[in-house]
Design a protein around this motif. Structure first.
Motif, mmCIF file in Angstrom:
data_model
loop_
_atom_site.group_PDB
_atom_site.id
_atom_site.type_symbol
_atom_site.label_atom_id
_atom_site.label_comp_id
_atom_site.label_asym_id
_atom_site.label_seq_id
_atom_site.Cartn_x
_atom_site.Cartn_y
_atom_site.Cartn_z
ATOM 1 N N MET A 1 0.815 -1.174 0.000
ATOM 2 C CA MET A 1 0.000 0.000 0.000
ATOM 3 C C MET A 1 0.869 1.252 0.000
ATOM 4 O O MET A 1 0.700 2.127 -0.809
ATOM 5 N N SER B 1 2.735 4.865 6.765
ATOM 6 C CA SER B 1 1.652 4.840 7.744
ATOM 7 C C SER B 1 2.200 4.811 9.168
ATOM 8 O O SER B 1 3.172 4.132 9.465
ATOM 9 N N LYS C 1 -2.202 -2.336 11.019
ATOM 10 C CA LYS C 1 -1.509 -2.581 9.749
ATOM 11 C C LYS C 1 -1.475 -4.059 9.389
ATOM 12 O O LYS C 1 -1.354 -4.402 8.224
ATOM 13 N N ARG D 1 -3.868 -6.212 9.472
ATOM 14 C CA ARG D 1 -5.100 -6.646 8.811
ATOM 15 C C ARG D 1 -5.476 -5.628 7.750
ATOM 16 O O ARG D 1 -5.759 -4.471 8.057
ATOM 17 N N ARG D 2 -5.511 -6.057 6.510
ATOM 18 C CA ARG D 2 -5.735 -5.153 5.385
ATOM 19 C C ARG D 2 -7.074 -4.417 5.490
ATOM 20 O O ARG D 2 -7.137 -3.205 5.281
ATOM 21 N N THR D 3 -8.137 -5.121 5.809
ATOM 22 C CA THR D 3 -9.450 -4.482 5.899
ATOM 23 C C THR D 3 -9.465 -3.423 6.995
ATOM 24 O O THR D 3 -9.988 -2.317 6.800
ATOM 25 N N HIS E 1 -6.887 -1.827 8.145
ATOM 26 C CA HIS E 1 -5.998 -0.736 7.752
ATOM 27 C C HIS E 1 -6.678 0.197 6.753
ATOM 28 O O HIS E 1 -6.566 1.428 6.861
ATOM 29 N N VAL E 2 -7.396 -0.379 5.792
ATOM 30 C CA VAL E 2 -8.108 0.459 4.824
ATOM 31 C C VAL E 2 -9.194 1.264 5.537
ATOM 32 O O VAL E 2 -9.389 2.455 5.251
ATOM 33 N N GLN F 1 -7.528 4.095 7.242
ATOM 34 C CA GLN F 1 -7.155 5.139 6.293
ATOM 35 C C GLN F 1 -8.365 5.971 5.871
ATOM 36 O O GLN F 1 -8.267 7.184 5.740
#
Length: 148
Positions: A1, A30, A37, A39-41, A43-44, A47
């Motif tokens: 990312m 970040s 960070k 866990r992608r979901t 983290h998104v 953000q």
């Protein structure tokens, strides 16, 4: 990312810039907690939340530009919020900080200070002359009580 952050921090060393003439800057990327960070979901989502909060603060600063309030200060605060998560905002803040530092150094130059003092003095003399003409013509009367 934010894979480009690793490339950008190493780019100055690859260009022969050993960084001795610069102060150490925090690495780009970040600043979210590690468990976010990981866990992608999450983290998104983090953000998106940071972006929305930063957008609200920047929007409030833009509204404060024509209205009473510290507009630019609030805009930079919103940029700082964005910079906790986004590389582009970190780069914008670094550029802004560098430009403000350069402007401060130029303002401390004796020639520039002398010029600014002369221009301020001329401006004050012009304002005093206009105030004197006003008082001579109308006396000490408020503008909304002038009969002419």
């Amino acid at each position: 990312m934010n894979a480009e952050s690793d490339e950008r921090t190493g780019a100055s060393a690859a260009n022969g810039d050993d960084g001795q003439d610069r102060t150490e800057e925090a690495p780009l990327g970040s600043r979210a907690p590690e468990f976010i960070k990981a866990r992608r979901t999450l983290h998104v989502s983090w953000q998106v939340g940071v972006f929305v909060v930063g957008l609200a603060v920047v929007g409030a600063g833009i509204v404060m530009l024509p209205l009473p309030g510290p507009g630019w200060l609030v805009i930079f605060a919103g940029m700082a919020i964005w910079a906790t998560e986004f590389v582009w905002a970190q780069l914008v803040l670094r550029w802004t900080k560098r430009k403000v530092t350069e402007a401060a150094q130029r303002a401390l130059d004796p020639k520039v200070r002398r010029r600014n003092i002369i221009l301020t003095t001329i401006g004050l003399v012009i304002i005093a002359a206009l105030l004197g003409v006003y008082l001579w013509k109308f006396g000490f009367v408020m503008p909304w009580k002038i009969d002419q």
